[in-house]
Enzyme design. Structure first.
Site, PDB file in Angstrom:
ATOM      1  N   GLY A  31      29.604  37.469  71.802  1.00 43.45           N
ATOM      2  CA  GLY A  31      29.842  37.389  70.475  1.00 43.45           C
ATOM      3  C   GLY A  31      30.825  38.298  69.928  1.00 43.45           C
ATOM      4  O   GLY A  31      30.884  39.503  70.146  1.00 43.45           O
TER       5      GLY A  31
ATOM      6  N   GLU B 140      31.681  40.190  67.440  1.00 37.04           N
ATOM      7  CA  GLU B 140      31.276  41.399  66.797  1.00 37.04           C
ATOM      8  C   GLU B 140      30.555  42.308  67.687  1.00 37.04           C
ATOM      9  O   GLU B 140      30.624  43.491  67.992  1.00 37.04           O
ATOM     10  CB  GLU B 140      30.565  41.503  65.459  1.00 37.04           C
ATOM     11  CG  GLU B 140      31.545  40.616  64.374  1.00 37.04           C
ATOM     12  CD  GLU B 140      31.086  38.873  64.571  1.00 37.04           C
ATOM     13  OE1 GLU B 140      31.704  38.209  63.747  1.00 37.04           O
ATOM     14  OE2 GLU B 140      30.335  38.602  65.575  1.00 37.04           O
TER      15      GLU B 140
ATOM     16  N   TYR C 235      39.779  32.440  63.018  1.00 38.15           N
ATOM     17  CA  TYR C 235      39.523  31.078  62.660  1.00 38.15           C
ATOM     18  C   TYR C 235      39.094  30.048  63.563  1.00 38.15           C
ATOM     19  O   TYR C 235      39.829  30.207  64.838  1.00 38.15           O
ATOM     20  CB  TYR C 235      40.801  30.820  61.769  1.00 38.15           C
ATOM     21  CG  TYR C 235      40.890  29.186  61.553  1.00 38.15           C
ATOM     22  CD1 TYR C 235      40.168  28.766  60.351  1.00 38.15           C
ATOM     23  CD2 TYR C 235      41.223  28.096  62.208  1.00 38.15           C
ATOM     24  CE1 TYR C 235      40.228  27.529  59.980  1.00 38.15           C
ATOM     25  CE2 TYR C 235      41.159  26.663  62.018  1.00 38.15           C
ATOM     26  CZ  TYR C 235      40.467  26.393  60.993  1.00 38.15           C
ATOM     27  OH  TYR C 235      40.367  25.048  60.660  1.00 38.15           O
ATOM     28  N   ARG C 236      38.003  29.815  63.310  1.00 34.66           N
ATOM     29  CA  ARG C 236      37.371  28.690  64.415  1.00 34.66           C
ATOM     30  C   ARG C 236      37.036  27.344  63.572  1.00 34.66           C
ATOM     31  O   ARG C 236      36.331  27.208  62.900  1.00 34.66           O
ATOM     32  CB  ARG C 236      36.051  29.457  64.514  1.00 34.66           C
ATOM     33  CG  ARG C 236      36.094  30.489  65.547  1.00 34.66           C
ATOM     34  CD  ARG C 236      36.577  30.387  66.846  1.00 34.66           C
ATOM     35  NE  ARG C 236      36.858  31.731  67.585  1.00 34.66           N
ATOM     36  CZ  ARG C 236      37.724  32.649  67.576  1.00 34.66           C
ATOM     37  NH1 ARG C 236      38.844  32.358  66.817  1.00 34.66           N
ATOM     38  NH2 ARG C 236      37.662  33.624  68.463  1.00 34.66           N
TER      39      ARG C 236
ATOM     40  N   THR D 124      48.324  39.668  66.985  1.00 31.45           N
ATOM     41  CA  THR D 124      48.356  39.669  68.342  1.00 31.45           C
ATOM     42  C   THR D 124      49.517  38.539  68.640  1.00 31.45           C
ATOM     43  O   THR D 124      49.584  37.403  67.989  1.00 31.45           O
ATOM     44  CB  THR D 124      47.247  39.327  69.145  1.00 31.45           C
ATOM     45  OG1 THR D 124      46.513  38.216  68.590  1.00 31.45           O
ATOM     46  CG2 THR D 124      46.202  40.584  68.976  1.00 31.45           C
TER      47      THR D 124
ATOM     48  N   ASP E 249      38.849  40.351  70.862  1.00 30.17           N
ATOM     49  CA  ASP E 249      37.742  41.303  70.592  1.00 30.17           C
ATOM     50  C   ASP E 249      38.314  42.679  71.194  1.00 30.17           C
ATOM     51  O   ASP E 249      37.934  43.605  70.524  1.00 30.17           O
ATOM     52  CB  ASP E 249      36.412  40.846  70.647  1.00 30.17           C
ATOM     53  CG  ASP E 249      36.145  39.402  70.308  1.00 30.17           C
ATOM     54  OD1 ASP E 249      36.556  38.997  69.078  1.00 30.17           O
ATOM     55  OD2 ASP E 249      35.505  38.564  71.166  1.00 30.17           O
TER      56      ASP E 249
END
Length: 341
Positions: free
Chosen positions: A33, A35, A167-168, A241, A282
């Site tokens: 996940g 975070e 964004y998902r 990125t 991440d």
């Protein structure tokens, strides 16, 4: 320096190797996940990292917590509540077949959580930096309310806030548009992290770039970063990125950063045999947080973040299992992959 990350960690069920989902009746089972991935990266770099979430009271969640602790992540403020653990299914792409993620997160413990379920006085005790993403507010309306409360509480305490906009599209299902929520959350963010699609879809700011094309125009990203900083005068910087996607296995990877004083563009890495790109963003966020707190200038911090995330693309699983020495070796030019004896 203590960093707290907040969000949902899930059970990750991946089809073996590069098989399609249920091509064979088996899954590779791990956890992951956004975070939590950042917290693991920071712990691997030797930082004091803690993860805050809401998990169910069952043995699967117990195993997840033990795994996080094995990396040195502080899990002391994880809240246990009724519900279930979120799951995501992963099918690894290859060549022109893209990777595919299927979410099964409805009614997870954190999706059903509401403001008041987390004691932020305890969670923020001793914390200097707070990291969140745009994923958590997309899970459910109550998780969105918790997310807004978390950044407000962090800013009230003078804690630095970083946010990966992430964004998902497959998660925003409860009647709110991403931009409606994320524009409010971004008011409390000091360091934003994004790609071009995140900026367009999460903040509603036109990137003037085609996210489907592989070649990236650096000047357009300068203008894009300036638009974001102009819209959010309290934001200190934004890192974007830059992924050039030639195929599922072959990506160009770089990033840029605008800190209101300078616009920086990193070295570009050619990644031609990608093992697992999930968690790549991440690992960039974790590398940037480490770099901003350990290097003398922002150019060095950016290079560390890009090199760290480049290495992650060679590691199976959500977590970036590298240390500072691994990243600095790549930065120094040692990227041949020769056997080390």
């Amino acid at each position: 320096m203590k960093v707290l990350t907040f969000g949902e960690i899930m059970l990750r069920l991946k089809a073996p190797g590069q098989e399609r989902l249920l091509q064979s009746p088996a899954f590779e089972v791990t956890f992951g996940g956004g975070e939590a991935n950042v917290a693991v990266s920071l712990a691997n770099y030797g930082m004091d990292a803690a993860f805050l979430s809401i998990l169910p009271e069952n043995t699967i969640a117990d195993t997840c917590v033990r795994e996080l602790r094995s990396f040195g992540v502080d899990t002391g403020n994880i809240v246990r509540r009724p519900g279930r653990m979120g799951i995501y299914f992963l099918e690894a792409g290859a060549n022109q077949l893209p990777s595919k993620v299927v979410y099964d997160r409805a009614y997870s413990a954190i999706a059903m959580a509401k403001p008041g379920d987390i004691d932020f006085n305890a969670a923020f005790s001793g914390v200097d930096w707070f990291h969140i993403t745009g994923i958590t507010p997309a899970i459910s309306e109550s998780a969105m309310e918790l997310s807004l409360q978390s950044v407000q509480e962090a800013k009230r305490r003078g804690i630095t806030v970083s946010c990966d906009l992430n964004y998902r599209k497959n998660l925003w299902k409860y009647g709110k548009e991403a931009a409606e929520i994320m524009r409010e959350l971004a008011k409390y963010v000091d360091i934003a992290i994004a790609n071009e699609e995140d900026v367009q879809k999460a903040l509603g700011i036109d990137a003037a770039v085609d996210v489907q094309k592989g070649e990236l125009d650096r000047e357009k990203y300068r203008l894009l970063s300036e638009k974001v900083l102009a819209a959010y005068p309290e934001m200190r910087m934004i890192a974007i990125t830059l992924r050039e996607s030639n195929s599922a296995d072959w990506n160009g990877w770089a990033a840029c950063l605008n800190d209101r004083e300078q616009f920086l563009v990193s070295r570009k890495y050619e990644m031609r045999d990608i093992v697992d790109r999930v968690g790549g963003g991440d690992s960039f966020a974790g590398g940037l947080i480490y770099g901003l707190n350990h290097y003398k200038d922002h150019a060095e911090a950016l290079e560390f973040a890009v090199a760290a995330s480049c290495l992650k693309h060679s590691i199976l699983g959500d977590y970036n299992r590298v240390g500072v020495q691994d990243v600095e070796k790549l930065i120094s030019g040692d990227g041949t992959g020769r056997v080390q004896r």
